[in-house]
Design a protein around this motif. Structure first.
Motif, PDB file in Angstrom:
ATOM      1  N   ILE A  88      20.553  23.180  77.953  1.00 43.10           N
ATOM      2  CA  ILE A  88      21.681  23.830  77.285  1.00 43.10           C
ATOM      3  C   ILE A  88      21.706  25.305  77.689  1.00 43.10           C
ATOM      4  O   ILE A  88      20.795  26.064  77.363  1.00 43.10           O
ATOM      5  CB  ILE A  88      21.566  23.702  75.749  1.00 43.10           C
ATOM      6  CG1 ILE A  88      21.418  22.226  75.361  1.00 43.10           C
ATOM      7  CG2 ILE A  88      22.775  24.337  75.080  1.00 43.10           C
ATOM      8  CD1 ILE A  88      22.563  21.333  75.816  1.00 43.10           C
ATOM      9  N   PRO A  89      22.756  25.724  78.415  1.00 42.31           N
ATOM     10  CA  PRO A  89      22.776  27.088  78.964  1.00 42.31           C
ATOM     11  C   PRO A  89      23.034  28.138  77.887  1.00 42.31           C
ATOM     12  O   PRO A  89      23.714  27.887  76.894  1.00 42.31           O
ATOM     13  CB  PRO A  89      23.930  27.046  79.964  1.00 42.31           C
ATOM     14  CG  PRO A  89      24.869  26.026  79.384  1.00 42.31           C
ATOM     15  CD  PRO A  89      23.978  24.983  78.762  1.00 42.31           C
ATOM     16  N   ASP A  90      22.475  29.320  78.103  1.00 44.97           N
ATOM     17  CA  ASP A  90      22.737  30.477  77.256  1.00 44.97           C
ATOM     18  C   ASP A  90      23.665  31.395  78.049  1.00 44.97           C
ATOM     19  O   ASP A  90      23.233  32.099  78.957  1.00 44.97           O
ATOM     20  CB  ASP A  90      21.430  31.190  76.923  1.00 44.97           C
ATOM     21  CG  ASP A  90      21.619  32.357  75.965  1.00 44.97           C
ATOM     22  OD1 ASP A  90      22.785  32.778  75.761  1.00 44.97           O
ATOM     23  OD2 ASP A  90      20.615  32.854  75.425  1.00 44.97           O
ATOM     24  N   GLN A  91      24.942  31.384  77.703  1.00 47.19           N
ATOM     25  CA  GLN A  91      25.935  32.090  78.506  1.00 47.19           C
ATOM     26  C   GLN A  91      25.671  33.593  78.571  1.00 47.19           C
ATOM     27  O   GLN A  91      26.063  34.255  79.531  1.00 47.19           O
ATOM     28  CB  GLN A  91      27.348  31.833  77.966  1.00 47.19           C
ATOM     29  CG  GLN A  91      28.430  32.347  78.900  1.00 47.19           C
ATOM     30  CD  GLN A  91      29.769  31.676  78.671  1.00 47.19           C
ATOM     31  OE1 GLN A  91      29.959  30.962  77.691  1.00 47.19           O
ATOM     32  NE2 GLN A  91      30.712  31.880  79.570  1.00 47.19           N
ATOM     33  N   ARG A  92      24.957  34.123  77.563  1.00 42.83           N
ATOM     34  CA  ARG A  92      24.630  35.552  77.591  1.00 42.83           C
ATOM     35  C   ARG A  92      23.776  35.905  78.805  1.00 42.83           C
ATOM     36  O   ARG A  92      23.762  37.057  79.245  1.00 42.83           O
ATOM     37  CB  ARG A  92      23.866  35.955  76.335  1.00 42.83           C
ATOM     38  CG  ARG A  92      24.582  35.748  75.021  1.00 42.83           C
ATOM     39  CD  ARG A  92      23.664  36.125  73.873  1.00 42.83           C
ATOM     40  NE  ARG A  92      22.355  35.467  74.003  1.00 42.83           N
ATOM     41  CZ  ARG A  92      21.258  35.827  73.341  1.00 42.83           C
ATOM     42  NH1 ARG A  92      21.302  36.843  72.501  1.00 42.83           N
ATOM     43  NH2 ARG A  92      20.124  35.178  73.495  1.00 42.83           N
ATOM     44  N   SER A  93      23.050  34.928  79.315  1.00 42.16           N
ATOM     45  CA  SER A  93      22.122  35.184  80.416  1.00 42.16           C
ATOM     46  C   SER A  93      22.748  34.935  81.789  1.00 42.16           C
ATOM     47  O   SER A  93      22.051  35.015  82.798  1.00 42.16           O
ATOM     48  CB  SER A  93      20.869  34.315  80.255  1.00 42.16           C
ATOM     49  OG  SER A  93      21.181  32.947  80.449  1.00 42.16           O
TER      50      SER A  93
END
Length: 444
Positions: A73-78
């Motif tokens: 699950i990607p962390d869009q902030r990164s």
């Protein structure tokens, strides 16, 4: 005929137990798959040891249970660009989730995020900064079997000498350091000062404070990757080994931390009086330091760094402005009141590192603890001060038996990490080295 331009891609990354990055490279035209949470990897990806072995025989987390997939699950902030890759390429960090939806107990980002919820429940937010030290070495290490300083820092095959704050060392490798700075800016990392450290080819880059410990750990992981990729570009190699040279300084990963409340007030601010809370959170970290030393020093090489007379601490002590102590208090008053944790090596996993540090601080926030007398400059630590261990296997056993570790990392991760590191420690002890042959074979 014009050369064909490589198409951009996007990398979705998982952080492993040892701070290693694993994941998938996906064509940019197919990135929707990432944001849909449809990228899968075996959950055992995050149980791999330093050699890449899943150790199913001791963990039972791979083929024993069918080596099940999890969702990344990607962390869009990164999401940031990759300046070393084809134009338009990007990378994003993710957290492993079980197919049932909950975060995997093995995911270091998930472990830190879980601890941060405890702060949130108390209306508190850790503010964190890291200082990363690393070495740059010549790229012939694969052929020679050992590192050596960059040629620009050598004279007739020998290092020019100690280079602490030496601007000529910075100038000599300015092309490399400029690439690091440019790429850090491209990724919007809060990189501050770059300094030459003691060892030949050793540098430190400071990352500014963030009121988001997860983002601070992400910054550190990305900085390590930038240092590595920039070194490749310039025909060098960067290394975060804690002690790459026996006769040179080791590399640390220092952490500065303060705590703010919902109104943005620093709860560690002594306001000109007794720094009771600073001392209490220091005591929380000191009381749990031996339990967590395996996180601060996760490899056999890590324990070569803890040497008397070096800038790496050997005592479990604290002091005001004292760079020889394990816990240093640089400022006790105002918004900058904070602690500096100086034990960890550059080889530490930043997510697990912050979990251990902030977990210890939390004990000192919930209780009023006394760290005992401080260590004063020029004096020995107070009588009765305990010491860090110099032994890898001892650190493994302390970690594996600790109620504190069980509480903040979870019982399953405590067992996984402890069992995996025990195998590494025993393998190290069973390995007969060149030192053994040079010293004992001719004489015994």
């Amino acid at each position: 005929m014009a050369a064909e331009t490589a198409p951009p891609h996007i990398e979705i990354l998982l952080v492993g137990m040892n701070g290693d990055l694993r994941g998938k490279r996906i064509p940019a035209t197919m990135e929707k798959k990432i944001w849909d949470g449809a990228v899968r990897l075996p959950t055992s990806t995050q149980s791999l040891d330093i050699w890449g072995d899943d150790n199913d025989d001791i963990t039972g987390l791979s083929l024993t249970i069918g080596d099940p997939d999890g969702n990344c699950i990607p962390d869009q902030r990164s999401l940031v660009p990759m300046p070393w890759a084809p134009e338009g390429s990007r990378q994003v960090l993710s957290t492993m989730h079980e197919l049932t939806g909950e975060p995997s107990f093995m995911d270091p980002r998930g472990i830190l995020a879980s601890l941060l919820k405890r702060y949130e429940e108390r209306g508190l937010t850790p503010v964190v900064a890291t200082e990363l030290e690393f070495y740059v070495v010549q790229d012939d290490w694969r052929e020679t079997g050992k590192p050596r300083p960059p040629e620009k820092l050598m004279y007739r095959g020998e290092p020019n000498g100690f280079q602490l704050y030496d601007m000529s060392a910075v100038d000599a490798l300015d092309d490399y350091l400029q690439t690091v700075r440019t790429w850090a800016k491209a990724q919007d990392l809060p990189a501050d000062a770059t300094t030459a450290e003691f060892g030949p080819g050793q540098f430190e880059i400071n990352l500014l404070h963030r009121a988001d410990a997860l983002a601070a750990a992400d910054d550190c992981i990305y900085l390590k990757r930038i240092a590595e990729q920039a070194a490749m570009k310039h025909g060098l190699k960067s290394t975060c080994m804690a002690k790459p040279y026996a006769d040179q300084a080791g590399s640390g990963l220092h952490v500065h931390a303060s705590i703010v409340d919902r109104d943005g007030n620093n709860v560690l601010d002594a306001r000109g009086g007794d720094p009771a809370r600073l001392k209490s959170v220091s005591a929380g970290m000191l009381n749990t330091m031996r339990d967590a030393q395996l996180i601060f020093a996760p490899f056999a090489n890590s324990y070569r760094r803890f040497q008397p007379g070096s800038f790496a601490p050997v005592d479990i002590d604290w002091g005001f402005g004292h760079r020889g102590t394990a816990i240093r208090i640089p400022d006790r008053d105002g918004p900058a009141a904070r602690i500096e944790h100086r034990v960890a090596g550059a080889d530490a996993n930043p997510y697990l590192l912050l979990t251990a540090i902030l977990g210890g601080m939390l004990i000192g926030l919930d209780e009023t603890l006394d760290p005992g007398p401080s260590t004063e400059p020029g004096k020995e630590p107070p009588a009765g001060t305990k010491r860090l261990t110099h032994d890898f296997l001892t650190a493994v056993e302390d970690f594996s038996a600790s109620p504190f570790i069980k509480d903040i990392f979870g019982e399953r991760y405590q067992k996984l990490y402890g069992d995996t590191k025990r195998k590494e420690a025993i393998t190290f002890l069973r390995t007969v080295s060149d030192f053994d042959y040079r010293t004992y074979l001719p004489r015994i």
